[in-house]
Write a protein that holds these residues in place. Structure first.
Motif, PDB file in Angstrom:
ATOM      1  N   GLN A   1      92.195 -24.475  28.143  1.00  0.00           N
ATOM      2  CA  GLN A   1      92.743 -23.509  29.464  1.00  0.00           C
ATOM      3  C   GLN A   1      91.805 -23.544  30.651  1.00  0.00           C
ATOM      4  O   GLN A   1      90.736 -23.557  30.489  1.00  0.00           O
TER       5      GLN A   1
ATOM      6  N   VAL B   1      91.135 -21.560  34.004  1.00  0.00           N
ATOM      7  CA  VAL B   1      91.067 -20.227  34.572  1.00  0.00           C
ATOM      8  C   VAL B   1      90.569 -20.431  36.065  1.00  0.00           C
ATOM      9  O   VAL B   1      89.492 -21.145  36.337  1.00  0.00           O
TER      10      VAL B   1
ATOM     11  N   THR C   1      90.148 -14.152  30.959  1.00  0.00           N
ATOM     12  CA  THR C   1      90.183 -15.407  30.459  1.00  0.00           C
ATOM     13  C   THR C   1      90.732 -15.870  29.200  1.00  0.00           C
ATOM     14  O   THR C   1      90.610 -16.970  28.507  1.00  0.00           O
ATOM     15  N   GLU C   2      91.220 -14.661  28.414  1.00  0.00           N
ATOM     16  CA  GLU C   2      91.720 -14.868  27.237  1.00  0.00           C
ATOM     17  C   GLU C   2      92.916 -16.151  27.302  1.00  0.00           C
ATOM     18  O   GLU C   2      93.518 -15.858  28.054  1.00  0.00           O
TER      19      GLU C   2
ATOM     20  N   ALA D   1      94.215 -13.968  39.805  1.00  0.00           N
ATOM     21  CA  ALA D   1      93.792 -15.110  38.556  1.00  0.00           C
ATOM     22  C   ALA D   1      94.867 -15.536  38.164  1.00  0.00           C
ATOM     23  O   ALA D   1      95.976 -15.160  37.876  1.00  0.00           O
TER      24      ALA D   1
ATOM     25  N   VAL E   1      87.496 -11.069  35.520  1.00  0.00           N
ATOM     26  CA  VAL E   1      88.645 -12.117  35.669  1.00  0.00           C
ATOM     27  C   VAL E   1      89.202 -12.234  34.221  1.00  0.00           C
ATOM     28  O   VAL E   1      88.255 -12.637  33.156  1.00  0.00           O
TER      29      VAL E   1
ATOM     30  N   ARG F   1      95.624 -18.659  34.895  1.00  0.00           N
ATOM     31  CA  ARG F   1      95.321 -19.119  33.467  1.00  0.00           C
ATOM     32  C   ARG F   1      96.602 -20.161  33.277  1.00  0.00           C
ATOM     33  O   ARG F   1      97.818 -19.921  33.441  1.00  0.00           O
TER      34      ARG F   1
ATOM     35  N   ALA G   1      84.423 -25.753  36.173  1.00  0.00           N
ATOM     36  CA  ALA G   1      83.986 -24.402  36.216  1.00  0.00           C
ATOM     37  C   ALA G   1      82.510 -24.494  37.236  1.00  0.00           C
ATOM     38  O   ALA G   1      81.740 -25.269  37.053  1.00  0.00           O
TER      39      ALA G   1
ATOM     40  N   VAL H   1      86.730 -20.932  37.397  1.00  0.00           N
ATOM     41  CA  VAL H   1      86.015 -20.087  36.333  1.00  0.00           C
ATOM     42  C   VAL H   1      85.649 -20.620  34.943  1.00  0.00           C
ATOM     43  O   VAL H   1      84.756 -20.572  34.594  1.00  0.00           O
ATOM     44  N   ARG H   2      86.920 -21.483  34.683  1.00  0.00           N
ATOM     45  CA  ARG H   2      86.525 -22.013  33.142  1.00  0.00           C
ATOM     46  C   ARG H   2      87.643 -23.109  33.293  1.00  0.00           C
ATOM     47  O   ARG H   2      88.539 -23.072  33.751  1.00  0.00           O
TER      48      ARG H   2
END
Length: 143
Positions: free
Chosen positions: A124, A126, A10-11, A33, A8, A35, A103, A57-58
């Motif tokens: 951010q 995600v 995540t940047e 996904a 996934v 962001r 997360a 995820v984040r």
């Protein structure tokens, strides 16, 4: 049948709107996904005949469920700014029930219920969004 596994993304992104990347689509399921920078949101949406979910995820955010009343027909809601289309007059949703998420959490909404996601954190967010395929379409609204 092809089986795929992929990371996934995540940047960080600095787009003025949330960044969506399609991960998978079939006759039975689709996954994307997302962001979101701080303050960005995934506009309230409703799939008339498909359940939906977000896997965080984040980051941190707020999962919003618009359960104050039954939604009207999809045509009575307008697409969000992310999906510009000709549409009927704007009709806002009721105030949502808000759930803090972070997360590792999964957020789920049954078919026919409007839901959305907001990045309320300082970094951010995600998330992976998964819905069953729904040939009846998706309805979006503005908040």
């Amino acid at each position: 049948m092809v089986v795929r596994a992929f990371p996934v993304p995540t940047e960080p992104v600095s787009d003025p709107v949330p960044r969506k990347l399609g991960l998978w689509a079939s006759e039975r399921m689709q996954a994307s996904a997302w962001r979101l920078a701080p303050g960005q949101d995934i506009s309230a949406r409703m799939h008339p005949q498909a359940d939906g979910m977000f896997l965080i995820v984040r980051g941190q955010g707020e999962f919003q469920v618009f359960d104050g009343q039954e939604p009207e027909a999809a045509g009575s809601y307008v697409p969000s700014a992310h999906y510009p289309l000709d549409a009927p007059p704007k009709r806002p949703l009721p105030e949502p029930t808000r759930h803090r998420v972070e997360a590792g959490m999964v957020c789920m909404a049954p078919a026919g219920l409007f839901y959305g996601l907001v990045n309320s954190g300082e970094e951010q967010l995600v998330a992976v969004a998964v819905t069953a395929s729904d040939t009846s379409g998706t309805a979006w609204t503005v908040r």
